[in-house]
Design a protein around this motif. Structure first.
Motif, PDB file in Angstrom:
ATOM      1  N   HIS A  38      49.477  38.435  37.413  1.00 32.97           N
ATOM      2  CA  HIS A  38      48.400  37.889  38.238  1.00 32.97           C
ATOM      3  C   HIS A  38      47.039  38.305  37.681  1.00 32.97           C
ATOM      4  O   HIS A  38      46.917  39.329  37.009  1.00 32.97           O
ATOM      5  CB  HIS A  38      48.528  38.396  39.677  1.00 32.97           C
ATOM      6  CG  HIS A  38      49.790  37.975  40.358  1.00 32.97           C
ATOM      7  ND1 HIS A  38      49.875  36.864  41.167  1.00 32.97           N
ATOM      8  CD2 HIS A  38      51.032  38.527  40.338  1.00 32.97           C
ATOM      9  CE1 HIS A  38      51.119  36.755  41.631  1.00 32.97           C
ATOM     10  NE2 HIS A  38      51.837  37.754  41.140  1.00 32.97           N
ATOM     11  N   CYS A  85      42.534  38.162  38.673  1.00 30.42           N
ATOM     12  CA  CYS A  85      41.557  38.089  39.765  1.00 30.42           C
ATOM     13  C   CYS A  85      40.475  37.062  39.448  1.00 30.42           C
ATOM     14  O   CYS A  85      40.485  36.442  38.397  1.00 30.42           O
ATOM     15  CB  CYS A  85      40.900  39.459  39.973  1.00 30.42           C
ATOM     16  SG  CYS A  85      39.730  39.885  38.650  1.00 30.42           S
ATOM     17  N   SER A 114      45.530  32.920  39.158  1.00 26.64           N
ATOM     18  CA  SER A 114      44.872  33.583  40.280  1.00 26.64           C
ATOM     19  C   SER A 114      45.274  32.918  41.595  1.00 26.64           C
ATOM     20  O   SER A 114      44.476  32.827  42.539  1.00 26.64           O
ATOM     21  CB  SER A 114      43.343  33.529  40.100  1.00 26.64           C
ATOM     22  OG  SER A 114      42.695  34.341  41.049  1.00 26.64           O
ATOM     23  N   LYS A 165      46.254  35.863  45.825  1.00 20.06           N
ATOM     24  CA  LYS A 165      45.390  37.040  45.968  1.00 20.06           C
ATOM     25  C   LYS A 165      46.015  38.046  46.940  1.00 20.06           C
ATOM     26  O   LYS A 165      46.738  37.675  47.867  1.00 20.06           O
ATOM     27  CB  LYS A 165      44.014  36.618  46.473  1.00 20.06           C
ATOM     28  CG  LYS A 165      43.265  35.620  45.574  1.00 20.06           C
ATOM     29  CD  LYS A 165      42.871  36.261  44.256  1.00 20.06           C
ATOM     30  CE  LYS A 165      42.066  35.306  43.388  1.00 20.06           C
ATOM     31  NZ  LYS A 165      40.737  35.017  43.921  1.00 20.06           N
ATOM     32  N   ASP A 198      39.388  42.549  43.705  1.00 20.87           N
ATOM     33  CA  ASP A 198      39.711  42.230  42.314  1.00 20.87           C
ATOM     34  C   ASP A 198      40.587  43.284  41.652  1.00 20.87           C
ATOM     35  O   ASP A 198      41.474  42.960  40.865  1.00 20.87           O
ATOM     36  CB  ASP A 198      38.418  42.068  41.502  1.00 20.87           C
ATOM     37  CG  ASP A 198      37.576  40.893  41.974  1.00 20.87           C
ATOM     38  OD1 ASP A 198      38.118  40.053  42.721  1.00 20.87           O
ATOM     39  OD2 ASP A 198      36.398  40.821  41.606  1.00 20.87           O
ATOM     40  N   ASP A 203      44.093  42.689  42.498  1.00 20.78           N
ATOM     41  CA  ASP A 203      44.592  41.374  42.087  1.00 20.78           C
ATOM     42  C   ASP A 203      45.028  41.359  40.626  1.00 20.78           C
ATOM     43  O   ASP A 203      45.808  40.505  40.224  1.00 20.78           O
ATOM     44  CB  ASP A 203      43.512  40.308  42.318  1.00 20.78           C
ATOM     45  CG  ASP A 203      43.319  39.990  43.787  1.00 20.78           C
ATOM     46  OD1 ASP A 203      44.236  40.265  44.583  1.00 20.78           O
ATOM     47  OD2 ASP A 203      42.241  39.479  44.150  1.00 20.78           O
TER      48      ASP A 203
END
Length: 279
Positions: A198, A200, A247, A250, A255, A258
């Motif tokens: 993942h 951000c 992204s 979330k 961030d 993430d």
């Protein structure tokens, strides 16, 4: 042993670099203003440069998004010889609409820009006794994570398997939990897993750029990096698959959290279960 700890004072400064219409090349004036903003004394260092790119309201949304990214990367490319990639993080906003119909030319001029948020750290060395730290898996405390009760479809989320901004490189603080994950996978050989990477900061469906390679595959690169580490320390590669989730999902924690990987149970090897029962 004797080592040096650092007392640090952190400050943030903001500056902007402006561009001509439909341009992303830095002018000599822009380079001079960047150099001035980044000037340092002997005890101050820059720990992060966050760049946000904008365009005026002319052109398509996709074109302006690309142009904003190119403006950002013209600055990063200019600064690369002086800083590591881990220093930079970035987001391309793209088009900024007009506020009103007054002073349109001035509004557009102000919107053709990249904002730089520069984080400085002023360091004062203090001698003291401290332990030696390591960024390897050796000697990390290990815990059994994959219990026998897990089922296909179960998801494991780790808040402390975290990456540097814009990079597929793990932060050193991630290694202890990676050690536990790997040792637990070696103990519970029945599980097949999918490693989901993942990122951000971007809108859903947009690929992030890996500043280590320049490729637009950051979430996939993070998943692949974790798989590579697992295989290096003995986990069979055919138990592991990877996927980049961009992204799209979330955490809601910001961030920092993430930039992560999650692990999903995708298979259970029945032959391993039967063998364990017979033993």
């Amino acid at each position: 042993m004797i080592s040096i700890s650092i007392a640090a004072q952190t400050t943030t400064k903001k500056t902007s670099v402006y561009f001509e219409t439909d341009q992303f090349i830095l002018s000599l004036e822009s380079k001079a203003s960047i150099d001035q903003a980044l000037a340092l004394d002997s005890v101050t260092s820059i720990t992060n440069i966050f760049l946000t790119g904008y365009c005026d309201d002319r052109g398509s949304i996709s074109y302006n998004k690309t142009l904003a990214s190119r403006r950002i990367w013209s600055i990063i490319d200019y600064l690369k010889p002086q800083y590591n990639y881990s220093t930079f993080s970035e987001v391309a906003i793209g088009e900024v609409p007009l506020v009103n119909l007054k002073n349109i030319n001035q509004q557009r001029k102000n919107n053709r820009r990249v904002d730089l948020e520069i984080t400085y750290e002023r360091k004062l060395p203090i001698p003291e006794i401290s332990a030696v730290s390591t960024d390897t898996l050796t000697g990390a405390a290990s815990y059994d994570i994959f219990k026998d009760s897990l089922k296909i479809g179960d998801k494991l989320v780790f808040n402390n398997v975290i990456f540097y901004p814009g990079r597929h490189k793990l932060r050193p603080s991630s290694f202890p939990v990676m050690d536990s994950i790997i040792n637990s996978l070696l103990l519970h050989k029945k599980y097949e897993i999918e490693i989901q990477g993942h990122i951000c900061c971007l809108a859903p469906g947009i690929y992030g750029r890996d500043m280590d390679t320049g490729l637009w595959n950051l979430s996939q690169a993070r998943a692949d990096q974790v798989k590579q580490l697992m295989v290096k320390y003995g986990v069979a590669a055919d138990r592991l698959t990877t996927v980049g989730k961009q992204s799209n999902f979330k955490t809601g924690k910001g961030d920092y959290y993430d930039r992560r990987v999650e692990i999903h149970i995708t298979g259970i090897r029945e032959e391993v279960v039967e063998k364990k029962k017979q033993n």
